[in-house]
Motif scaffolding. Structure first.
Motif, PDB file in Angstrom:
ATOM      1  N   GLN A 172       0.838  -1.204   0.000  1.00 29.98           N
ATOM      2  CA  GLN A 172       0.000   0.000   0.000  1.00 29.98           C
ATOM      3  C   GLN A 172       0.875   1.258   0.000  1.00 29.98           C
ATOM      4  OE1 GLN A 172      -2.968  -0.182   3.139  1.00 29.98           O
ATOM      5  NE2 GLN A 172      -4.412  -0.845   1.592  1.00 29.98           N
ATOM      6  N   ILE A 173       0.288   2.382   0.431  1.00 33.20           N
ATOM      7  CA  ILE A 173       1.050   3.635   0.378  1.00 33.20           C
ATOM      8  C   ILE A 173       1.660   3.899   1.744  1.00 33.20           C
ATOM      9  CG2 ILE A 173       1.017   6.033  -0.356  1.00 33.20           C
ATOM     10  CD1 ILE A 173      -1.631   5.442  -1.770  1.00 33.20           C
TER      11      ILE A 173
ATOM     12  N   THR B 291       4.989   5.057   2.946  1.00 36.32           N
ATOM     13  CA  THR B 291       6.230   5.565   2.353  1.00 36.32           C
ATOM     14  C   THR B 291       7.341   5.785   3.375  1.00 36.32           C
ATOM     15  OG1 THR B 291       5.398   7.814   2.584  1.00 36.32           O
ATOM     16  CG2 THR B 291       5.043   6.747   0.456  1.00 36.32           C
ATOM     17  N   GLU B 292       7.085   5.437   4.630  1.00 38.37           N
ATOM     18  CA  GLU B 292       8.064   5.762   5.678  1.00 38.37           C
ATOM     19  C   GLU B 292       9.462   5.225   5.368  1.00 38.37           C
ATOM     20  OE1 GLU B 292       6.738   4.971   9.633  1.00 38.37           O
ATOM     21  OE2 GLU B 292       8.748   5.194  10.469  1.00 38.37           O
TER      22      GLU B 292
ATOM     23  N   ILE C   9      11.079   6.997   2.279  1.00 39.91           N
ATOM     24  CA  ILE C   9      11.540   8.368   2.538  1.00 39.91           C
ATOM     25  C   ILE C   9      12.773   8.352   3.452  1.00 39.91           C
ATOM     26  CG2 ILE C   9      10.897  10.593   3.598  1.00 39.91           C
ATOM     27  CD1 ILE C   9       9.571  10.119   0.878  1.00 39.91           C
TER      28      ILE C   9
ATOM     29  N   LEU D 185      15.773   7.678   1.392  1.00 39.12           N
ATOM     30  CA  LEU D 185      16.223   8.885   0.689  1.00 39.12           C
ATOM     31  C   LEU D 185      16.948   9.833   1.638  1.00 39.12           C
ATOM     32  CD1 LEU D 185      13.562  10.284  -1.804  1.00 39.12           C
ATOM     33  CD2 LEU D 185      15.638   9.023  -2.282  1.00 39.12           C
TER      34      LEU D 185
ATOM     35  N   HIS E 210      13.069  17.653  -2.284  1.00 38.11           N
ATOM     36  CA  HIS E 210      11.601  17.590  -2.202  1.00 38.11           C
ATOM     37  C   HIS E 210      10.995  17.037  -3.496  1.00 38.11           C
ATOM     38  CE1 HIS E 210      10.489  19.662   1.635  1.00 38.11           C
ATOM     39  NE2 HIS E 210      11.786  19.889   1.582  1.00 38.11           N
TER      40      HIS E 210
ATOM     41  N   ALA F 262      11.600  13.245  -3.540  1.00 37.56           N
ATOM     42  CA  ALA F 262      10.732  12.579  -2.555  1.00 37.56           C
ATOM     43  C   ALA F 262       9.264  12.640  -2.984  1.00 37.56           C
ATOM     44  CB  ALA F 262      10.916  13.237  -1.186  1.00 37.56           C
ATOM     45  N   GLY F 263       8.872  13.780  -3.561  1.00 38.74           N
ATOM     46  CA  GLY F 263       7.482  13.917  -4.032  1.00 38.74           C
ATOM     47  C   GLY F 263       7.196  12.958  -5.179  1.00 38.74           C
TER      48      GLY F 263
ATOM     49  N   THR G  17       7.002   9.415  -3.769  1.00 38.11           N
ATOM     50  CA  THR G  17       5.724   9.235  -3.069  1.00 38.11           C
ATOM     51  C   THR G  17       4.589   9.013  -4.057  1.00 38.11           C
ATOM     52  OG1 THR G  17       6.473  10.657  -1.275  1.00 38.11           O
ATOM     53  CG2 THR G  17       4.103  10.372  -1.484  1.00 38.11           C
ATOM     54  N   GLU G  18       4.608   9.798  -5.140  1.00 37.26           N
ATOM     55  CA  GLU G  18       3.538   9.684  -6.122  1.00 37.26           C
ATOM     56  C   GLU G  18       3.632   8.365  -6.891  1.00 37.26           C
ATOM     57  OE1 GLU G  18       1.417  12.015  -5.689  1.00 37.26           O
ATOM     58  OE2 GLU G  18       0.027  11.214  -7.173  1.00 37.26           O
TER      59      GLU G  18
ATOM     60  N   THR H  51       2.206   5.850  -4.666  1.00 40.80           N
ATOM     61  CA  THR H  51       0.754   6.046  -4.656  1.00 40.80           C
ATOM     62  C   THR H  51       0.123   5.370  -5.880  1.00 40.80           C
ATOM     63  OG1 THR H  51       0.963   8.160  -3.516  1.00 40.80           O
ATOM     64  CG2 THR H  51      -1.082   7.793  -4.712  1.00 40.80           C
TER      65      THR H  51
ATOM     66  N   SER I 141      -0.427   1.612  -5.660  1.00 47.86           N
ATOM     67  CA  SER I 141      -1.565   1.200  -4.851  1.00 47.86           C
ATOM     68  C   SER I 141      -2.895   1.511  -5.540  1.00 47.86           C
ATOM     69  CB  SER I 141      -1.500   1.898  -3.494  1.00 47.86           C
ATOM     70  OG  SER I 141      -2.440   1.344  -2.639  1.00 47.86           O
TER      71      SER I 141
ATOM     72  N   GLY J 253      -0.419  13.245 -10.966  1.00 50.48           N
ATOM     73  CA  GLY J 253       0.795  12.718 -10.343  1.00 50.48           C
ATOM     74  C   GLY J 253       1.953  12.502 -11.287  1.00 50.48           C
TER      75      GLY J 253
ATOM     76  N   ASP K 219       4.594  15.000 -11.249  1.00 48.68           N
ATOM     77  CA  ASP K 219       5.503  14.916 -10.098  1.00 48.68           C
ATOM     78  C   ASP K 219       6.745  14.094 -10.421  1.00 48.68           C
ATOM     79  OD1 ASP K 219       3.474  16.196  -8.878  1.00 48.68           O
ATOM     80  OD2 ASP K 219       3.159  14.757  -7.257  1.00 48.68           O
TER      81      ASP K 219
END
Lengths: 374, 106
Positions: A164-165, A167-168, A171, A174, A189, A192-193, A196-197, A200, A203, A320, A323
């Motif tokens: 799933q999402i 991301t801990e 991140i 990174l 940023h 990382a963005g 994350t996307e 996402t 999922s 997304g 991103d």
């Protein structure tokens, strides 16, 4: 002129024959049955021996690596036959190819919940062995681990996976790299963005659930794949590493892939496709006339990357993909590579190109890379 | 009595916000909106809402869009009211601008 063409043709035919022969040998080798006795008191168990490629390298030996990974799936999932993977001759562990290998093994073991289904012989090569330990492949396969991981090409390799999402871990991985290498705040940023996307997207789109309303022609195919999907198999894998002053961050999911996801929208599919045709009429008609559907893979990835529209067809969705490019737009020497099905999409500050491969891969693989100032 | 409500995403919600909907993960934009952001607007009429987006490494568009754009779509709030009362603190300028865009486009 005619002679030249004939020579070219005959060379191509010869290459084709050699390649087919090689593939046939490979298939025969993969199909050979071996017997292994773990305990003298127990009967010997039958297993298939798979010789791993010398180079776990998706860029240079794509066909060979994908065929090897296909056989892991085939024996373990289709036939439920235990396998022993012989990595002893593996000498080159390219980041993407190695991560793909690990993800395949991890996915199969997760799905079957049978730890004994895959055993392995570790690489004899010292660096390859260290890579296996560093990314967790040795632990996954219960291989003896080297005492130290000290090779400079290996120390900064990190590999995490998730469901799933969440991301801990990704991140934090990174952040560990950013604490060692200098990047601007914007670049940190943006990467990382994008990461994350990408997670996402795995999922939300990569593993459609049974109740998703797919078109009839796809339902049968997806049903076959659903056989090997359960709640714990909708996973993603992430790799991050630095080699030769170049940072690479890779995210992979083993889902349906971008082309299938975008081609078969749930709602208003016809309207959506007509819109694509209108947008890129010449290219689409050319591709469709040729009836080379795989070529559409690279085209559809390109569209996914450049249009603010997703499988959901909702106005607020599909943002997304922008991103994913943000990090490349900020860094000077950044490259983004998206591989899915038989398609590939490359994006850098100077160019944006698509490519179609002969071989098709499962899922979607996204790579960001850039040079690092020491 | 302060004339504004403060929200610090990293402290009050999660250091790892990601994803759009609740079913996709625990730190989604939908959950942040429903549990923290929307109540701050609805339970404090007339007050400004200060959202601190700092101390987080990278936001995905899905999270920001569902949290801030979704505020207009899912609740009885107008863009004008939200934009007048919302103040985004810290974080990158690009993220602050993205949030404003998502509200305006919602």
């Amino acid at each position: 002129m005619l002679l030249k063409q004939t020579t070219k043709k005959s060379i191509r035919r010869k290459e084709e024959t050699q390649k087919n022969q090689h593939n046939a040998n490979l298939d025969r080798r993969f199909k050979k049955v071996h017997y292994h006795r773990t305990n003298e008191n127990e009967p010997a168990k039958a297993y298939r021996k798979l010789i791993a490629p010398q180079c776990l390298d998706l860029n240079t030996y794509r066909g060979l690596l994908l065929r090897f990974l296909y056989f892991i799936d085939y024996w373990c999932l289709e036939k439920s036959v235990p396998i022993m993977i012989d990595f002893s001759k593996t000498v080159i562990c390219e980041s993407v190819g190695t991560m793909l290998t690990m993800a395949t093994i991890d996915r199969v073991l997760h799905y079957t919940k049978n730890e004994d289904l895959i055993t392995a012989i570790p690489p004899e090569n010292v660096i390859a062995n260290q890579v296996f330990m560093q990314i967790g492949l040795s632990t996954l396969l219960k291989l003896p681990e080297p005492n130290v991981v000290d090779h400079e090409d290996v120390v900064y390799w990190r590999c995490v996976s998730g469901h799933q999402i969440d991301t801990e871990h990704a991140i934090k991985t990174l952040k560990a790299i950013f604490s060692t290498y200098p990047f601007s705040e914007e670049a940190k940023h943006a990467l990382a963005g994008g990461l994350t996307e990408a997670i996402t997207n795995t999922s939300m789109h990569a593993y459609p659930s049974d109740d998703d309303k797919w078109p009839d022609e796809l339902r049968g195919m997806l049903k076959t794949e659903h056989k090997y999907w359960n709640s714990s198999s909708s996973r993603w894998w992430m790799f991050a590493g630095v080699k030769d002053s170049r940072l690479s961050v890779v995210v992979y999911d083993a889902g349906i892939g971008i082309p299938r996801s975008i081609r078969h929208t749930r709602k208003d599919r016809k309207g959506w496709f007509q819109e694509l045709v209108k947008a890129e009429k010449s290219l689409v008609s050319k591709v469709l006339r040729a009836e080379q559907i795989p070529k559409l893979d690279s085209y559809l990835i390109d569209l996914a990357m450049n249009q603010k529209k997703s499988r959901s067809n909702k106005k607020n969705r599909g943002k997304g993909m922008t991103d994913l490019k943000a990090f490349i737009d900020i860094t000077d020497n950044g490259h983004l590579v998206v591989l899915s099905g038989s398609g590939a999409y490359y994006y850098s500050s100077s160019k944006e190109v698509s490519h179609t491969y002969k071989s098709s891969m499962r899922g979607t693989l996204i790579t960001w890379s850039t040079t690092i100032d020491k | 009595m302060s004339n504004h409500v403060q929200i610090h995403i990293a402290k009050d919600f999660s250091e790892y916000p990601a994803g759009r909907y609740k079913e996709h993960g625990p730190n989604s934009g939908e959950r942040f909106r429903d549990e923290i952001l929307a109540p701050a607007f609805l339970n404090n009429p007339g007050k400004n809402v200060h959202v601190n987006i700092g101390d987080i490494l990278g936001y995905g568009s899905s999270f920001l869009e569902e949290a801030f754009g979704g505020l207009i779509r899912e609740y009885d709030l107008t863009k004008e009211d939200v934009l007048a009362r919302l103040e985004i603190k810290n974080g990158l300028k690009s993220d602050r601008l993205r949030i404003i865009d998502f509200i305006q486009e919602a």
